[in-house]
Motif scaffolding. Sequence first.
Motif, PDB file in Angstrom:
ATOM      1  N   MET A   1       0.844  -1.175   0.000  1.00  0.00           N
ATOM      2  CA  MET A   1       0.000   0.000   0.000  1.00  0.00           C
ATOM      3  C   MET A   1       0.891   1.241   0.000  1.00  0.00           C
ATOM      4  SD  MET A   1      -3.120   0.840   2.526  1.00  0.00           S
ATOM      5  CE  MET A   1      -2.630   2.080   3.683  1.00  0.00           C
ATOM      6  N   SER A   2       0.564   2.193  -0.844  1.00  0.00           N
ATOM      7  CA  SER A   2       1.388   3.392  -0.928  1.00  0.00           C
ATOM      8  C   SER A   2       0.696   4.576  -0.260  1.00  0.00           C
ATOM      9  CB  SER A   2       1.706   3.723  -2.384  1.00  0.00           C
ATOM     10  OG  SER A   2       0.533   4.100  -3.050  1.00  0.00           O
ATOM     11  N   THR A   3       1.502   5.532   0.093  1.00  0.00           N
ATOM     12  CA  THR A   3       1.027   6.768   0.688  1.00  0.00           C
ATOM     13  C   THR A   3       1.367   7.897  -0.264  1.00  0.00           C
ATOM     14  OG1 THR A   3       1.413   5.914   2.912  1.00  0.00           O
ATOM     15  CG2 THR A   3       1.303   8.295   2.678  1.00  0.00           C
ATOM     16  N   SER A   4       0.458   8.859  -0.373  1.00  0.00           N
ATOM     17  CA  SER A   4       0.707  10.005  -1.233  1.00  0.00           C
ATOM     18  C   SER A   4       0.495  11.305  -0.476  1.00  0.00           C
ATOM     19  CB  SER A   4      -0.224   9.986  -2.451  1.00  0.00           C
ATOM     20  OG  SER A   4       0.088   8.914  -3.294  1.00  0.00           O
ATOM     21  N   LEU A   5       1.252  12.303  -0.872  1.00  0.00           N
ATOM     22  CA  LEU A   5       1.088  13.657  -0.368  1.00  0.00           C
ATOM     23  C   LEU A   5       0.254  14.410  -1.395  1.00  0.00           C
ATOM     24  CD1 LEU A   5       1.981  15.852   1.720  1.00  0.00           C
ATOM     25  CD2 LEU A   5       3.806  16.411   0.103  1.00  0.00           C
ATOM     26  N   TYR A   6      -0.811  15.053  -0.933  1.00  0.00           N
ATOM     27  CA  TYR A   6      -1.687  15.839  -1.806  1.00  0.00           C
ATOM     28  C   TYR A   6      -1.625  17.296  -1.375  1.00  0.00           C
ATOM     29  CZ  TYR A   6      -3.578  11.268  -2.926  1.00  0.00           C
ATOM     30  OH  TYR A   6      -3.710   9.958  -3.323  1.00  0.00           O
ATOM     31  N   TYR A   7      -1.672  18.199  -2.345  1.00  0.00           N
ATOM     32  CA  TYR A   7      -1.608  19.623  -2.038  1.00  0.00           C
ATOM     33  C   TYR A   7      -2.487  20.370  -3.022  1.00  0.00           C
ATOM     34  CZ  TYR A   7       2.387  17.906  -4.733  1.00  0.00           C
ATOM     35  OH  TYR A   7       3.197  17.178  -5.574  1.00  0.00           O
ATOM     36  N   ASP A   8      -3.255  21.318  -2.489  1.00  0.00           N
ATOM     37  CA  ASP A   8      -4.082  22.121  -3.379  1.00  0.00           C
ATOM     38  C   ASP A   8      -4.363  23.481  -2.757  1.00  0.00           C
ATOM     39  OD1 ASP A   8      -6.944  22.025  -2.096  1.00  0.00           O
ATOM     40  OD2 ASP A   8      -6.267  19.943  -2.125  1.00  0.00           O
ATOM     41  N   ALA A   9      -4.570  24.444  -3.645  1.00  0.00           N
ATOM     42  CA  ALA A   9      -4.898  25.814  -3.256  1.00  0.00           C
ATOM     43  C   ALA A   9      -6.111  26.239  -4.067  1.00  0.00           C
ATOM     44  CB  ALA A   9      -3.723  26.743  -3.542  1.00  0.00           C
ATOM     45  N   SER A  10      -7.011  26.960  -3.413  1.00  0.00           N
ATOM     46  CA  SER A  10      -8.185  27.434  -4.129  1.00  0.00           C
ATOM     47  C   SER A  10      -8.512  28.862  -3.717  1.00  0.00           C
ATOM     48  CB  SER A  10      -9.383  26.517  -3.876  1.00  0.00           C
ATOM     49  OG  SER A  10      -9.673  26.467  -2.505  1.00  0.00           O
ATOM     50  N   ASP A  53     -12.724  26.028  -7.829  1.00  0.00           N
ATOM     51  CA  ASP A  53     -11.907  27.209  -7.566  1.00  0.00           C
ATOM     52  C   ASP A  53     -10.420  26.879  -7.415  1.00  0.00           C
ATOM     53  OD1 ASP A  53     -14.097  28.868  -7.690  1.00  0.00           O
ATOM     54  OD2 ASP A  53     -14.416  28.913  -5.527  1.00  0.00           O
ATOM     55  N   ALA A  54     -10.024  25.657  -7.761  1.00  0.00           N
ATOM     56  CA  ALA A  54      -8.628  25.254  -7.605  1.00  0.00           C
ATOM     57  C   ALA A  54      -7.735  26.053  -8.541  1.00  0.00           C
ATOM     58  CB  ALA A  54      -8.465  23.767  -7.869  1.00  0.00           C
ATOM     59  N   ILE A  55      -6.661  26.595  -7.983  1.00  0.00           N
ATOM     60  CA  ILE A  55      -5.689  27.316  -8.804  1.00  0.00           C
ATOM     61  C   ILE A  55      -4.378  26.546  -8.908  1.00  0.00           C
ATOM     62  CG2 ILE A  55      -6.670  29.614  -8.526  1.00  0.00           C
ATOM     63  CD1 ILE A  55      -4.610  30.098  -6.276  1.00  0.00           C
ATOM     64  N   VAL A  56      -4.102  25.700  -7.933  1.00  0.00           N
ATOM     65  CA  VAL A  56      -2.930  24.827  -7.936  1.00  0.00           C
ATOM     66  C   VAL A  56      -3.343  23.539  -7.236  1.00  0.00           C
ATOM     67  CG1 VAL A  56      -0.594  24.468  -7.030  1.00  0.00           C
ATOM     68  CG2 VAL A  56      -1.249  26.720  -7.859  1.00  0.00           C
ATOM     69  N   ALA A  57      -2.971  22.403  -7.805  1.00  0.00           N
ATOM     70  CA  ALA A  57      -3.236  21.114  -7.164  1.00  0.00           C
ATOM     71  C   ALA A  57      -2.235  20.103  -7.690  1.00  0.00           C
ATOM     72  CB  ALA A  57      -4.657  20.649  -7.431  1.00  0.00           C
ATOM     73  N   GLY A  58      -1.866  19.175  -6.823  1.00  0.00           N
ATOM     74  CA  GLY A  58      -0.934  18.141  -7.245  1.00  0.00           C
ATOM     75  C   GLY A  58      -0.809  17.058  -6.202  1.00  0.00           C
ATOM     76  N   SER A  59       0.065  16.100  -6.492  1.00  0.00           N
ATOM     77  CA  SER A  59       0.305  15.011  -5.558  1.00  0.00           C
ATOM     78  C   SER A  59       1.669  14.398  -5.825  1.00  0.00           C
ATOM     79  CB  SER A  59      -0.778  13.938  -5.664  1.00  0.00           C
ATOM     80  OG  SER A  59      -0.727  13.323  -6.924  1.00  0.00           O
ATOM     81  N   THR A  60       2.167  13.709  -4.819  1.00  0.00           N
ATOM     82  CA  THR A  60       3.429  12.999  -4.924  1.00  0.00           C
ATOM     83  C   THR A  60       3.293  11.683  -4.182  1.00  0.00           C
ATOM     84  OG1 THR A  60       4.646  15.099  -4.883  1.00  0.00           O
ATOM     85  CG2 THR A  60       5.911  13.086  -4.426  1.00  0.00           C
TER      86      THR A  60
END
Length: 113
Positions: A1-10, A53-60
């Motif tokens: 099972m993997s873990t991910s970091l999520y990040y977003d700005a709105s 309203d998302a202006i930046v979003a991503g994951s790693t």
Amino acid sequence: MSTSLYYDASRATALTSTETAAVERIVTAHQSNFPYQDEESLFLYEEGGSEPDAIVAGSTKMPFDPDRVMPVLEQVLGSVTELRRALPDAEWRVHLDDFDLPWNENEGYFLPS
């Protein structure tokens, strides 16, 4: 099972050209300085993600090698901290799967001990 970091700005307003240039500069600097070429790095989605309203979003995705998780996480969180500082009026959410990471004005995003 993997873990991910999520990040977003709105926010209600789109990125300005100056903000877009700042985001691109941060992403380019991160990618050129990321020491683990065989691991996932900072990754921003096209179009800012699925929220209206998302202006930046991503994951790693975090590495499977336990010795690499913290160094990769620190590198990516440092870049997400820079992104937040470049877009201070946005509402940010940064989380490891379902665990929200705290924000500290002086230190940025961090994993609590």
